[in-house]
Design a protein around this motif. Structure first.
Motif, PDB file in Angstrom:
ATOM      1  N   ARG A 107       0.881  -1.176   0.000  1.00 19.80           N
ATOM      2  CA  ARG A 107       0.000   0.000   0.000  1.00 19.80           C
ATOM      3  C   ARG A 107       0.912   1.217   0.000  1.00 19.80           C
ATOM      4  NH1 ARG A 107      -2.830  -3.122   4.647  1.00 19.80           N
ATOM      5  NH2 ARG A 107      -0.754  -2.709   5.417  1.00 19.80           N
ATOM      6  N   VAL A 108       0.660   2.156  -0.916  1.00 24.87           N
ATOM      7  CA  VAL A 108       1.557   3.296  -1.117  1.00 24.87           C
ATOM      8  C   VAL A 108       0.813   4.600  -0.875  1.00 24.87           C
ATOM      9  CG1 VAL A 108       3.090   4.465  -2.752  1.00 24.87           C
ATOM     10  CG2 VAL A 108       2.835   1.975  -2.860  1.00 24.87           C
ATOM     11  N   PHE A 109       1.417   5.453  -0.065  1.00 25.44           N
ATOM     12  CA  PHE A 109       0.933   6.819   0.132  1.00 25.44           C
ATOM     13  C   PHE A 109       1.853   7.733  -0.669  1.00 25.44           C
ATOM     14  CE2 PHE A 109       1.374  10.879   2.437  1.00 25.44           C
ATOM     15  CZ  PHE A 109       0.060  11.313   2.370  1.00 25.44           C
ATOM     16  N   VAL A 110       1.270   8.562  -1.526  1.00 17.86           N
ATOM     17  CA  VAL A 110       2.059   9.460  -2.370  1.00 17.86           C
ATOM     18  C   VAL A 110       1.761  10.905  -1.963  1.00 17.86           C
ATOM     19  CG1 VAL A 110       2.524  10.233  -4.728  1.00 17.86           C
ATOM     20  CG2 VAL A 110       1.984   7.828  -4.292  1.00 17.86           C
ATOM     21  N   LYS A 111       2.813  11.664  -1.703  1.00 18.40           N
ATOM     22  CA  LYS A 111       2.704  13.095  -1.396  1.00 18.40           C
ATOM     23  C   LYS A 111       3.479  13.850  -2.465  1.00 18.40           C
ATOM     24  CE  LYS A 111       1.992  16.870   0.966  1.00 18.40           C
ATOM     25  NZ  LYS A 111       0.675  17.466   1.026  1.00 18.40           N
TER      26      LYS A 111
ATOM     27  N   ALA B  13       2.845  22.598 -11.353  1.00 20.06           N
ATOM     28  CA  ALA B  13       1.890  21.818 -12.142  1.00 20.06           C
ATOM     29  C   ALA B  13       2.568  20.652 -12.855  1.00 20.06           C
ATOM     30  CB  ALA B  13       1.185  22.715 -13.150  1.00 20.06           C
ATOM     31  N   HIS B  14       3.778  20.850 -13.335  1.00 17.47           N
ATOM     32  CA  HIS B  14       4.513  19.759 -13.987  1.00 17.47           C
ATOM     33  C   HIS B  14       4.767  18.624 -12.999  1.00 17.47           C
ATOM     34  CE1 HIS B  14       5.700  21.481 -17.940  1.00 17.47           C
ATOM     35  NE2 HIS B  14       5.454  22.621 -17.306  1.00 17.47           N
ATOM     36  N   ASN B  15       5.148  18.973 -11.803  1.00 13.93           N
ATOM     37  CA  ASN B  15       5.411  17.960 -10.793  1.00 13.93           C
ATOM     38  C   ASN B  15       4.129  17.227 -10.415  1.00 13.93           C
ATOM     39  OD1 ASN B  15       7.773  16.983  -9.539  1.00 13.93           O
ATOM     40  ND2 ASN B  15       6.928  17.603  -7.568  1.00 13.93           N
ATOM     41  N   SER B  16       3.019  17.943 -10.337  1.00 19.35           N
ATOM     42  CA  SER B  16       1.734  17.299 -10.058  1.00 19.35           C
ATOM     43  C   SER B  16       1.379  16.312 -11.155  1.00 19.35           C
ATOM     44  CB  SER B  16       0.630  18.345  -9.920  1.00 19.35           C
ATOM     45  OG  SER B  16       0.865  19.144  -8.787  1.00 19.35           O
ATOM     46  N   SER B  17       1.615  16.707 -12.397  1.00 22.05           N
ATOM     47  CA  SER B  17       1.361  15.817 -13.526  1.00 22.05           C
ATOM     48  C   SER B  17       2.250  14.578 -13.454  1.00 22.05           C
ATOM     49  CB  SER B  17       1.603  16.569 -14.836  1.00 22.05           C
ATOM     50  OG  SER B  17       1.438  15.710 -15.934  1.00 22.05           O
ATOM     51  N   ASP B  18       3.519  14.778 -13.136  1.00 23.92           N
ATOM     52  CA  ASP B  18       4.436  13.647 -12.982  1.00 23.92           C
ATOM     53  C   ASP B  18       3.971  12.720 -11.862  1.00 23.92           C
ATOM     54  OD1 ASP B  18       6.024  14.658 -14.998  1.00 23.92           O
ATOM     55  OD2 ASP B  18       7.554  15.467 -13.646  1.00 23.92           O
ATOM     56  N   GLY B  19       3.476  13.294 -10.771  1.00 26.48           N
ATOM     57  CA  GLY B  19       2.976  12.502  -9.659  1.00 26.48           C
ATOM     58  C   GLY B  19       1.780  11.654 -10.056  1.00 26.48           C
ATOM     59  N   GLU B  20       0.865  12.238 -10.826  1.00 30.35           N
ATOM     60  CA  GLU B  20      -0.293  11.488 -11.305  1.00 30.35           C
ATOM     61  C   GLU B  20       0.146  10.347 -12.218  1.00 30.35           C
ATOM     62  OE1 GLU B  20      -3.156  14.141 -13.022  1.00 30.35           O
ATOM     63  OE2 GLU B  20      -3.336  15.304 -11.174  1.00 30.35           O
ATOM     64  N   PHE B  21       1.140  10.613 -13.056  1.00 31.70           N
ATOM     65  CA  PHE B  21       1.660   9.583 -13.950  1.00 31.70           C
ATOM     66  C   PHE B  21       2.265   8.432 -13.130  1.00 31.70           C
ATOM     67  CE2 PHE B  21       5.045   7.752 -16.599  1.00 31.70           C
ATOM     68  CZ  PHE B  21       4.290   7.359 -17.694  1.00 31.70           C
ATOM     69  N   MET B  22       3.067   8.777 -12.114  1.00 33.32           N
ATOM     70  CA  MET B  22       3.687   7.749 -11.261  1.00 33.32           C
ATOM     71  C   MET B  22       2.619   6.926 -10.538  1.00 33.32           C
ATOM     72  SD  MET B  22       7.134   9.336  -9.543  1.00 33.32           S
ATOM     73  CE  MET B  22       6.398  10.809  -8.889  1.00 33.32           C
TER      74      MET B  22
ATOM     75  N   GLU C 211      -1.034   0.258 -12.057  1.00 33.59           N
ATOM     76  CA  GLU C 211      -0.921  -0.745 -13.116  1.00 33.59           C
ATOM     77  C   GLU C 211      -0.055  -1.921 -12.664  1.00 33.59           C
ATOM     78  OE1 GLU C 211       0.339   0.716 -16.916  1.00 33.59           O
ATOM     79  OE2 GLU C 211      -1.116   2.351 -16.861  1.00 33.59           O
ATOM     80  N   TYR C 212       0.956  -1.657 -11.854  1.00 31.55           N
ATOM     81  CA  TYR C 212       1.855  -2.699 -11.374  1.00 31.55           C
ATOM     82  C   TYR C 212       1.281  -3.444 -10.169  1.00 31.55           C
ATOM     83  CZ  TYR C 212       5.385  -0.524 -14.377  1.00 31.55           C
ATOM     84  OH  TYR C 212       6.077  -0.006 -15.442  1.00 31.55           O
ATOM     85  N   GLY C 213       0.086  -3.063  -9.725  1.00 26.25           N
ATOM     86  CA  GLY C 213      -0.582  -3.794  -8.659  1.00 26.25           C
ATOM     87  C   GLY C 213      -0.519  -3.173  -7.279  1.00 26.25           C
ATOM     88  N   TYR C 214       0.140  -2.021  -7.151  1.00 24.94           N
ATOM     89  CA  TYR C 214       0.212  -1.367  -5.850  1.00 24.94           C
ATOM     90  C   TYR C 214      -1.127  -0.715  -5.533  1.00 24.94           C
ATOM     91  CZ  TYR C 214       5.235  -1.993  -6.146  1.00 24.94           C
ATOM     92  OH  TYR C 214       6.482  -2.546  -6.244  1.00 24.94           O
ATOM     93  N   GLN C 215      -1.469  -0.666  -4.262  1.00 27.35           N
ATOM     94  CA  GLN C 215      -2.704  -0.036  -3.814  1.00 27.35           C
ATOM     95  C   GLN C 215      -2.377   1.347  -3.269  1.00 27.35           C
ATOM     96  OE1 GLN C 215      -4.665  -2.143  -0.671  1.00 27.35           O
ATOM     97  NE2 GLN C 215      -6.180  -0.548  -0.360  1.00 27.35           N
ATOM     98  N   LEU C 216      -2.992   2.389  -3.826  1.00 28.42           N
ATOM     99  CA  LEU C 216      -2.779   3.742  -3.327  1.00 28.42           C
ATOM    100  C   LEU C 216      -3.715   3.988  -2.148  1.00 28.42           C
ATOM    101  CD1 LEU C 216      -2.555   5.675  -6.709  1.00 28.42           C
ATOM    102  CD2 LEU C 216      -0.692   4.780  -5.306  1.00 28.42           C
ATOM    103  N   VAL C 217      -3.176   4.596  -1.109  1.00 25.45           N
ATOM    104  CA  VAL C 217      -3.973   4.911   0.074  1.00 25.45           C
ATOM    105  C   VAL C 217      -3.930   6.412   0.322  1.00 25.45           C
ATOM    106  CG1 VAL C 217      -3.699   2.636   1.130  1.00 25.45           C
ATOM    107  CG2 VAL C 217      -2.039   4.426   1.641  1.00 25.45           C
TER     108      VAL C 217
ATOM    109  N   CYS D  74       5.892   5.110   1.762  1.00 22.72           N
ATOM    110  CA  CYS D  74       5.549   6.516   1.501  1.00 22.72           C
ATOM    111  C   CYS D  74       6.461   7.034   0.401  1.00 22.72           C
ATOM    112  CB  CYS D  74       5.739   7.369   2.742  1.00 22.72           C
ATOM    113  SG  CYS D  74       4.642   6.900   4.077  1.00 22.72           S
ATOM    114  N   LEU D  75       5.871   7.626  -0.620  1.00 20.38           N
ATOM    115  CA  LEU D  75       6.612   8.194  -1.740  1.00 20.38           C
ATOM    116  C   LEU D  75       6.423   9.705  -1.710  1.00 20.38           C
ATOM    117  CD1 LEU D  75       8.132   7.981  -4.474  1.00 20.38           C
ATOM    118  CD2 LEU D  75       5.896   7.704  -5.536  1.00 20.38           C
ATOM    119  N   VAL D  76       7.524  10.442  -1.590  1.00 19.11           N
ATOM    120  CA  VAL D  76       7.475  11.904  -1.599  1.00 19.11           C
ATOM    121  C   VAL D  76       8.027  12.363  -2.940  1.00 19.11           C
ATOM    122  CG1 VAL D  76       8.260  14.040  -0.515  1.00 19.11           C
ATOM    123  CG2 VAL D  76       7.769  12.019   0.893  1.00 19.11           C
ATOM    124  N   ASN D  77       7.195  13.034  -3.702  1.00 18.11           N
ATOM    125  CA  ASN D  77       7.546  13.536  -5.019  1.00 18.11           C
ATOM    126  C   ASN D  77       7.709  15.049  -4.908  1.00 18.11           C
ATOM    127  OD1 ASN D  77       7.766  13.997  -7.790  1.00 18.11           O
ATOM    128  ND2 ASN D  77       5.553  14.000  -8.078  1.00 18.11           N
TER     129      ASN D  77
END
Length: 80
Positions: A26-30, A35-44, A50-56, A65-68
């Protein structure tokens, strides 16, 4: 079966292995930044799903925890 954290937690063998198997965490993304970074975050986040991770939505629910963040300012801000 719902797994809960804390003293009254209910665990199964799958819960114990979740953190060990790629694509099961389970992955928490911050995301912080422009705006470019937000777009990159959405892409990630899309790739992670797609790889099967669950976003929380809460860090307390996450195995990872992934900090972008970004330090580039002028070029991306000028074109955003």
């Amino acid at each position: 079966r719902v797994a809960r954290r804390g003293p009254n937690a209910v665990h199964s063998a799958d819960d114990d292995r979740r953190g060990e198997l790629p694509g099961r965490q389970r992955v928490f993304v911050k995301t912080m930044g422009c705006a470019h970074n937000s777009s990159d975050g959405e892409f990630m986040m899309g790739l992670l799903q797609e790889y099967g991770y669950q976003l929380v939505s809460a860090m307390e629910e996450a195995d990872v925890c992934l900090v972008n963040s970004c330090t580039v300012k002028n070029p991306s801000q000028d074109s955003a």
